[in-house]
Design a protein around this motif. Structure first.
Motif, PDB file in Angstrom:
ATOM      1  N   LEU A 184       0.903  -1.076   0.073  1.00 13.86           N
ATOM      2  CA  LEU A 184       0.013  -0.005   0.000  1.00 13.86           C
ATOM      3  C   LEU A 184       0.822   1.266   0.109  1.00 13.86           C
ATOM      4  O   LEU A 184       0.417   2.406  -0.217  1.00 13.86           O
ATOM      5  N   GLY A 185       2.134   1.310   0.280  1.00 15.46           N
ATOM      6  CA  GLY A 185       3.059   2.368   0.249  1.00 15.46           C
ATOM      7  C   GLY A 185       2.876   3.036   1.560  1.00 15.46           C
ATOM      8  O   GLY A 185       3.151   4.371   1.506  1.00 15.46           O
ATOM      9  N   ARG A 237       4.128   6.563  -0.063  1.00 21.63           N
ATOM     10  CA  ARG A 237       3.376   7.429  -1.121  1.00 21.63           C
ATOM     11  C   ARG A 237       3.327   8.872  -0.786  1.00 21.63           C
ATOM     12  O   ARG A 237       3.501   9.558  -1.659  1.00 21.63           O
ATOM     13  N   SER A 260       0.219   0.193  -7.164  1.00 20.87           N
ATOM     14  CA  SER A 260       0.519  -0.898  -6.092  1.00 20.87           C
ATOM     15  C   SER A 260       0.477  -2.035  -6.621  1.00 20.87           C
ATOM     16  O   SER A 260      -0.282  -2.641  -7.357  1.00 20.87           O
TER      17      SER A 260
END
Length: 311
Positions: free
Chosen positions: A187-188, A230, A248
């Protein structure tokens, strides 16, 4: 004080030595003599330079440092317990104060955020494990006053900065600067905690100024806030007037695409560190001058990938 800095011409030392000179200390810079400091500074003309190869000299290295009659020693380049023990044993009769450079990787994977210095440790990997062993040894030392400073991901001009993907792949910056797609494992939301080398130097300068407060303690020296993968990528893309084009993917897909850089990404992102500076602020007066993003940007500018402000 008479201060001996071991590893003086490296990234941290290049900022620390001039700081110590300007603070009025008598500084001896110990290095292998293979390079000049990262950044020129008039203060270096007032520094005694000593060439010594720690690895080659072995047990004799500690005696060489002790013979310089230091009031304090800053050790920026010890990466195993044996090397640290040699220095400590040589310094015990001198009454000097020893400040050692550790790493936030002594923590291993983060179990809580932000990390505090007294949180339970689960280090993994050779680097973090060895640094944790050194810290445990130094903080248990009873004859010599010692302190340990734990930097995050050191950044700034002249040093290859950790990218938003937790590696040194220049392709990450190319993708962000061009709007190209950047593959993000998971998901970062993992965190990276950078610090400008000058802020690490600030921490050591403060520890030497307050040895009674620093002795027997370890401190995080990082920026005010960590960045998520992110968040870092999006902010960095904006340097070039771009929006980050992130996709992702699974770790398996990322490894296949990232190749040799995948292991470094895993090493950084699996730890997902965000460290508190409360202790360093309270006991030492630490106040970082750079945010994580500012520290990273200064390195990217120095790499010639981004025009400096006003250029």
């Amino acid at each position: 004080m008479r201060v001996v800095v071991v590893g003086a011409t490296g990234h941290i030392g290049s900022y620390l030595v001039p700081r110590l000179v300007r603070a009025g200390h008598d500084v001896t810079a110990v290095s292998r003599g293979t390079r000049e400091p990262y950044h020129p500074d008039p203060a270096w003309s007032r520094v005694e330079r000593v060439v010594a190869d720690r690895d080659a000299e072995g047990a004799a290295f500690g005696a060489r440092v002790a013979a310089l009659a230091p009031d304090a020693v800053v050790d920026l380049v010890s990466f195993d317990l044996t090397s640290t023990r040699v220095l400590v044993e040589a310094l015990r009769p001198t009454g000097a104060f020893l400040a050692h450079c550790g790493t936030i990787w002594v923590h291993g994977p983060a179990a809580a955020s932000p990390l505090r210095e007294d949180d339970p440790r689960e280090p993994f990997g050779e680097y973090g494990t060895r640094k944790a062993q050194i810290e445990e040894f130094l903080l248990a030392e009873r004859e010599l006053r010692c302190t340990v400073l734990h930097p995050g991901h050191i950044s700034g001009p002249g040093w290859p900065v950790i990218t938003p993907l937790g590696n040194l792949d220049p392709g990450v910056w190319r993708a962000l600067s061009s709007g190209g797609e950047l593959l993000v494992p998971g998901l970062g939301l993992e965190t990276l905690h950078h610090v400008h080398a000058d802020d690490v130097a600030q921490g050591f300068e403060l520890a030497l100024a307050r040895p009674d407060a620093a002795a027997g303690q370890s401190f995080h020296v990082v920026s005010d806030r960590a960045l998520t993968v992110r968040g870092f990528a999006r902010a960095a893309a904006a340097w070039w007037g771009r929006e980050a084009n992130l996709r992702s993917v699974s770790w398996e897909q990322f490894r296949a695409a990232a190749g040799e850089h995948a292991d470094a990404s895993w090493e950084h992102l699996s730890r997902s560190h965000s460290a508190s500076t409360d202790k360093a602020r309270t006991l030492l007066g630490y106040s970082p001058g750079y945010t994580s993003l500012e520290a990273a940007r200064s390195a990217v500018e120095a790499m010639g990938l981004l025009p400096a402000p006003g250029a």
